[in-house]
Design an enzyme around this catalytic site. Structure first.
Site, PDB file in Angstrom:
ATOM      1  N   GLY A   1       0.821  -1.207   0.000  1.00 16.47           N
ATOM      2  CA  GLY A   1       0.000   0.000   0.000  1.00 16.47           C
ATOM      3  C   GLY A   1       0.853   1.254   0.000  1.00 16.47           C
ATOM      4  O   GLY A   1       1.013   1.890   1.054  1.00 16.47           O
ATOM      5  N   TYR A   2       1.428   1.585  -1.137  1.00 15.80           N
ATOM      6  CA  TYR A   2       2.257   2.780  -1.269  1.00 15.80           C
ATOM      7  C   TYR A   2       1.559   3.843  -2.117  1.00 15.80           C
ATOM      8  O   TYR A   2       1.194   4.905  -1.646  1.00 15.80           O
ATOM      9  CB  TYR A   2       3.610   2.417  -1.903  1.00 15.80           C
ATOM     10  CG  TYR A   2       4.690   2.009  -0.927  1.00 15.80           C
ATOM     11  CD1 TYR A   2       4.387   1.385   0.277  1.00 15.80           C
ATOM     12  CD2 TYR A   2       6.025   2.225  -1.218  1.00 15.80           C
ATOM     13  CE1 TYR A   2       5.386   1.001   1.158  1.00 15.80           C
ATOM     14  CE2 TYR A   2       7.033   1.845  -0.341  1.00 15.80           C
ATOM     15  CZ  TYR A   2       6.706   1.235   0.838  1.00 15.80           C
ATOM     16  OH  TYR A   2       7.692   0.865   1.712  1.00 15.80           O
ATOM     17  N   SER A   3       1.380   3.569  -3.413  1.00 12.72           N
ATOM     18  CA  SER A   3       0.880   4.571  -4.356  1.00 12.72           C
ATOM     19  C   SER A   3      -0.551   4.992  -4.051  1.00 12.72           C
ATOM     20  O   SER A   3      -1.363   4.194  -3.574  1.00 12.72           O
ATOM     21  CB  SER A   3       0.947   4.035  -5.788  1.00 12.72           C
ATOM     22  OG  SER A   3       2.280   3.823  -6.189  1.00 12.72           O
TER      23      SER A   3
ATOM     24  N   GLU B   1      12.928  -3.513  -3.795  1.00 17.34           N
ATOM     25  CA  GLU B   1      11.964  -3.671  -4.885  1.00 17.34           C
ATOM     26  C   GLU B   1      12.611  -3.341  -6.223  1.00 17.34           C
ATOM     27  O   GLU B   1      12.437  -4.057  -7.221  1.00 17.34           O
ATOM     28  CB  GLU B   1      10.746  -2.765  -4.663  1.00 17.34           C
ATOM     29  CG  GLU B   1       9.720  -2.860  -5.794  1.00 17.34           C
ATOM     30  CD  GLU B   1       8.560  -1.896  -5.634  1.00 17.34           C
ATOM     31  OE1 GLU B   1       7.581  -2.033  -6.398  1.00 17.34           O
ATOM     32  OE2 GLU B   1       8.635  -1.006  -4.771  1.00 17.34           O
TER      33      GLU B   1
ATOM     34  N   SER C   1       9.442   5.673 -11.173  1.00 20.80           N
ATOM     35  CA  SER C   1       9.618   5.784 -12.620  1.00 20.80           C
ATOM     36  C   SER C   1      11.090   5.998 -12.974  1.00 20.80           C
ATOM     37  O   SER C   1      11.876   6.504 -12.175  1.00 20.80           O
ATOM     38  CB  SER C   1       8.778   6.935 -13.176  1.00 20.80           C
ATOM     39  OG  SER C   1       9.324   8.183 -12.795  1.00 20.80           O
TER      40      SER C   1
END
Length: 400
Positions: free
Chosen positions: A127-129, A244, A382
């Site tokens: 649950g990051y973005s 990650e 990104s």
């Protein structure tokens, strides 16, 4: 990819090959080879097979139930597993949360959560973005307000991969709205079955729901589910992201993908000769091969650093950028080799439900992989953001 192995390393390579030959279910490998989506049962079955052998957590110390492999052993296993069409292990509990708990979690959290990751009792998602906090993750708005022995959480997370299968989610939440963005964030472990948690699928181009939205409405989370200290979550988040990003590179999968491109290009003719002999195409393949060999060497250095107790920092950003570029280039080469055989994008073809579609090159997965892997340069931070990190650290003399 050629490497000079010691006798012990060659023995380990043979052990891995024998294990994959004897223990990897053939129907599972066939699904991976054909690009057919694996179900939850498939992923849990492979998880259990690896755990029974003690090979599920190669980067974990033995004291926590891991294999504690060195860099070469991990390289060998990843390469052989990809070549055998073994499924990729869901990384959220093993490769992301596990290292965070081992470094920053309490003894009670380690004793409770780590064994449950290994035995499959918990399926974790990330649950990051959020809709307004993707690459600019510090802008997250999900709030957690302390109320006695609980935090009350309200907000929304998005692009939650495989959240529909998860029973647990590790979340970044804002616990001090008055602090500077990065200083008011905490790291919480939340039970997905708690009242007020809702998972909504995001339907992708191919009709699948690999990613989801997760909504929190007055969700009560026990205080003991806070990892580390309140308002220090950004430190833990950065540590997790380095693991990650290094994982995204997927050296073994790139090696297997490049081998498939070469196989198809030898079978496909262009102007009466195998496509692999076309100078322009061969030059592109050679460049990817060179880049992949260089990245594999860098990956070994990064794994060695992590095994020695360090967290890959700048190197992880470099590996993430280069790894995603290489994998996307391999996907593009495969699409060009497959030509019209890559055109069908019907769900029936992708799921292997229609055996009447001609596929002499075995190019069935090409379209799905090409489209799905466009995300590699976006998620996990990104590539544009990673290049900024690389420039900033380099110009500051190595200080983040």
């Amino acid at each position: 990819m050629d490497m000079s192995f010691t006798d012990d390393e060659l023995a380990f390579q043979n052990e891995v090959r024998e294990f994959l030959r004897d223990e990897l279910p053939s129907e599972m490998a066939d699904k991976v080879a054909k690009g057919i989506e694996l179900g939850k049962d498939d992923m849990e079955r492979w998880h259990a097979i690896l755990n029974a052998r003690g090979w599920l957590a190669p980067n974990w110390p033995k004291s926590f139930g891991g294999a504690e492999w060195n860099a070469v052993q991990r390289h060998i296993f990843d390469t052989e597993a990809a070549a055998a069409n073994a499924p990729r292990i869901v990384p959220f509990g093993l490769s992301m949360l596990g290292p965070v708990l081992q470094k920053f979690g309490s003894k009670e959290q380690q004793d409770h959560w780590l064994p449950r990751i290994l035995d499959g009792s918990d399926w974790w998602c990330q649950g990051y973005s959020e809709p307004g906090a993707g690459s600019d993750l510090a802008s997250l708005k999900t709030r957690a307000v302390r109320d006695g022995d609980h935090y009350v959480v309200n907000g929304q997370k998005t692009w939650t991969t495989l959240g529909q299968h998860a029973n647990m989610i590790f979340c970044l939440v804002r616990t001090d709205p008055d602090a500077k963005q990065q200083e008011g964030i905490s790291f919480l472990l939340i039970d997905m079955n708690t009242p007020g948690v809702e998972v909504r699928p995001i339907i992708l181009l191919d009709g699948s729901d690999e990613v989801n939205e997760v909504w929190f409405t007055d969700v009560r989370v026990p205080v003991e589910n806070l990892v580390g200290d309140e308002n220090e979550g950004w430190t833990y988040a950065k540590y997790l992201l380095t693991h990650e990003r290094a994982n995204i590179a997927g050296v073994g999968f790139s090696q297997a993908g490049l081998a498939a491109v070469k196989r198809m290009a030898r079978a496909e003719n262009h102007n009466g000769r195998p496509l692999i002999e076309n100078p322009h195409f061969a030059a592109r393949v050679a460049q990817v091969d060179i880049d992949l060999r260089a990245m594999a060497t860098s990956n070994l250095r990064i794994i060695s650093k992590a095994a020695a107790g360090g967290a890959p920092g700048l190197e992880a950003s470099m590996l993430k950028v280069k790894g995603s570029i290489i994998r996307q280039e391999i996907n593009d080469l495969a699409r060009r080799v497959a030509g019209p055989y890559a055109m069908p994008f019907a769900s029936e073809a992708l799921e292997g439900a229609n055996d009447t579609i001609p596929d002499p090159l075995g190019a069935g997965p090409v379209a799905a992989q090409y489209f799905n892997n466009r995300k590699l340069s976006i998620f996990g931070g990104s590539n544009e953001i990673q290049r900024g990190i690389i420039a900033k650290v380099t110009m500051s003399g190595g200080r983040a």
